[in-house]
Design an enzyme around this catalytic site. Structure first.
Site, PDB file in Angstrom:
ATOM      1  N   ASP A  37      -2.313 -13.490  -4.948  1.00 27.33           N
ATOM      2  CA  ASP A  37      -1.939 -12.003  -4.114  1.00 27.33           C
ATOM      3  C   ASP A  37      -0.565 -12.017  -3.095  1.00 27.33           C
ATOM      4  OD1 ASP A  37      -2.672  -9.776  -2.805  1.00 27.33           O
ATOM      5  OD2 ASP A  37      -4.547 -10.122  -3.564  1.00 27.33           O
ATOM      6  N   HIS A  54       2.318 -11.582  -5.371  1.00 29.73           N
ATOM      7  CA  HIS A  54       2.538 -10.289  -5.227  1.00 29.73           C
ATOM      8  C   HIS A  54       3.620  -9.919  -4.213  1.00 29.73           C
ATOM      9  CE1 HIS A  54      -1.779  -8.996  -7.018  1.00 29.73           C
ATOM     10  NE2 HIS A  54      -1.047  -9.743  -7.525  1.00 29.73           N
TER      11      HIS A  54
END
Length: 447
Positions: free
Chosen positions: A253, A276
């Site tokens: 993430d 991310h």
């Protein structure tokens, strides 16, 4: 005269023997005292710095006492539950200022959820982590609803340092739904330092700071697979004066997630990927207010990620994000290197709302590298447009030409192109919208 000289000589010899005897007795007495339980408390006159990453600006801290978890009954065999031994060692270290709790190298310690807490602890405690701490593999071994595994709360001057590993063994959690714990969390603490350690395979977020002030993170490694869900590297919330540098973050993430209540955050010389990217948000979910200001990300590499540098907000929120600089960012194989998304919706369908968190004074400087989908996407709210968005020296090339490669996109984004860009970004609007549209949001964060 001769007899007198002999008497003086004999007296000197007897005095010497007596002094030696008394010194020997003192050493033996100290040894016997340690054998009766004094081995838990070891005096230290000098504690070395940890490698070249130890900054010269960080105050040098001498520690007065050392508490080794092995002395409190820890087995360190990787199968025995050592939680109570860690609790006992912490309880002892907590009572003395500038003490050191040692997790020694060469041992693996199985630890269940534990809180190393104040506020009755003394200040400037060092948690010296050179061994490995592992979590129970099966989620069934945990109490339901736990939000963290290792927690440090309400402490002043807490340092975690060393060459050790915190391993959440989280693969068994990643396929499950519901609440998952953060591996290492700091709450309500000040003058916090984390350096040198590795945090890997967290159940969810690896390292979190909530309601903390004066935080330094450097020389830290975070490691989890790129497809491990919601495994943020470092999560910041309601925290001020935070510095993160010389750190490698690989996760599933956001490498760094900056949430509401954060200001004075400086991120420098970070290696991010996979993951991310580095994100501010998401903010404003469920019509909440969010306030974020004075954020700098610079001299950083981002590679093999979904986004590069991102700001994401939900519709319906309020508050503001202002004073953000992204500078000297090298991107490689990033889907979208530059993104503002004021229509963020994480799964499901989201209703259209007119209000949103206001964004202003956002600068992108010297962003270079390759992308795989879109170079720039600035999707700002019609009701609360983005203002003072500045682009300077943007040089982004597609990794390879294909039909999926998009062009720069802007909507309701106002600002200035300081230089020409690659590819050309001609969608940024120069005129400023009416200040009435967003002024109230900024005022909310001043009170």
């Amino acid at each position: 005269m001769k007899n007198q000289s002999m008497k003086i000589c004999m007296f000197a010899i007897l005095t010497f023997v007596l002094v030696c005897f008394l010194q020997l007795e003192g050493v033996n007495a100290t040894s016997r005292m340690r054998q009766r339980g004094g081995s838990r408390l070891l005096k230290e006159t000098f504690y070395p710095r940890y490698g070249e990453t130890f900054p010269s600006t960080l105050p040098y801290r001498k520690t007065s006492t050392i508490f080794n978890v092995l002395s409190f009954g820890a087995k360190g065999d990787g199968t025995t539950d050592d939680t109570k031994a860690f609790e006992a060692a912490w309880l002892a270290a907590c009572k003395l200022e500038a003490s050191t709790m040692v997790v020694p190298k060469g041992s693996v310690f199985l630890i269940k959820p534990i809180s190393f807490s104040g506020p009755n602890c003394e200040s400037n405690i060092v948690f010296q982590l050179d061994g490995t701490i592992i979590a129970p593999k099966r989620s069934g071994s945990w109490e339901s609803g736990l939000l963290q595994w290792l927690e440090f709360t309400k402490l002043n001057g807490i340092t975690i340092r060393g060459t050790g590993v915190i391993d959440g063994q989280g693969s068994g959690w990643w396929s499950e739904s519901g609440t998952k714990p953060t591996a290492l969390r700091f709450y309500g603490s000040s003058d916090v330092t984390v350096t040198g350690i590795t945090i890997q395979n967290s159940q969810q977020t690896h390292l979190k700071f909530d309601n903390c002030q004066s935080v330094q993170v450097f020389g830290v490694t975070v490691s989890s697979p790129g497809d491990s869900p919601n495994t943020d590297g470092i999560h910041l919330q309601n925290s001020q004066d935070v510095t993160i540098h010389s750190t490698k973050l690989a996760c599933g993430d956001d490498c760094v997630s900056i949430q509401t209540g954060c200001s004075g955050v400086n991120i420098q010389n970070v290696d991010c990927g996979p993951g991310h990217g580095i994100s501010i948000g998401s903010l404003g979910k469920d019509n909440t207010r969010a306030c974020v200001s004075n954020i700098t990300v610079r001299d950083t590499k981002i590679h093999d990620t979904m986004t590069g540098v991102r700001i994401k907000t939900w519709q319906g929120g309020s508050g503001s994000v202002q004073g953000v600089t992204f500078s000297n960012i090298q991107v490689s194989k990033v889907e979208t290197p530059i993104i503002i998304d004021q229509y963020y919706c994480d799964g499901g369908k989201c209703q259209n709302k007119s209000s949103s968190v206001a964004l202003s004074e956002i600068s992108y400087e010297n962003i270079r590298g390759t992308y795989t989908r879109n170079p720039v996407r600035l999707a700002c709210s019609e009701g609360t447009p983005c203002t003072d968005v500045n682009l300077d020296t943007i040089q982004l090339q597609p990794l390879q030409q294909n039909e999926e490669i998009g062009k720069p996109f802007c909507s309701n984004a106002y600002g200035e192109l300081k230089t020409s860009t690659t590819p050309p970004i001609d969608c940024l609007m120069a005129a400023k919208p009416s200040e009435k549209q967003s002024r109230n949001n900024y005022d909310l964060c001043q009170n």
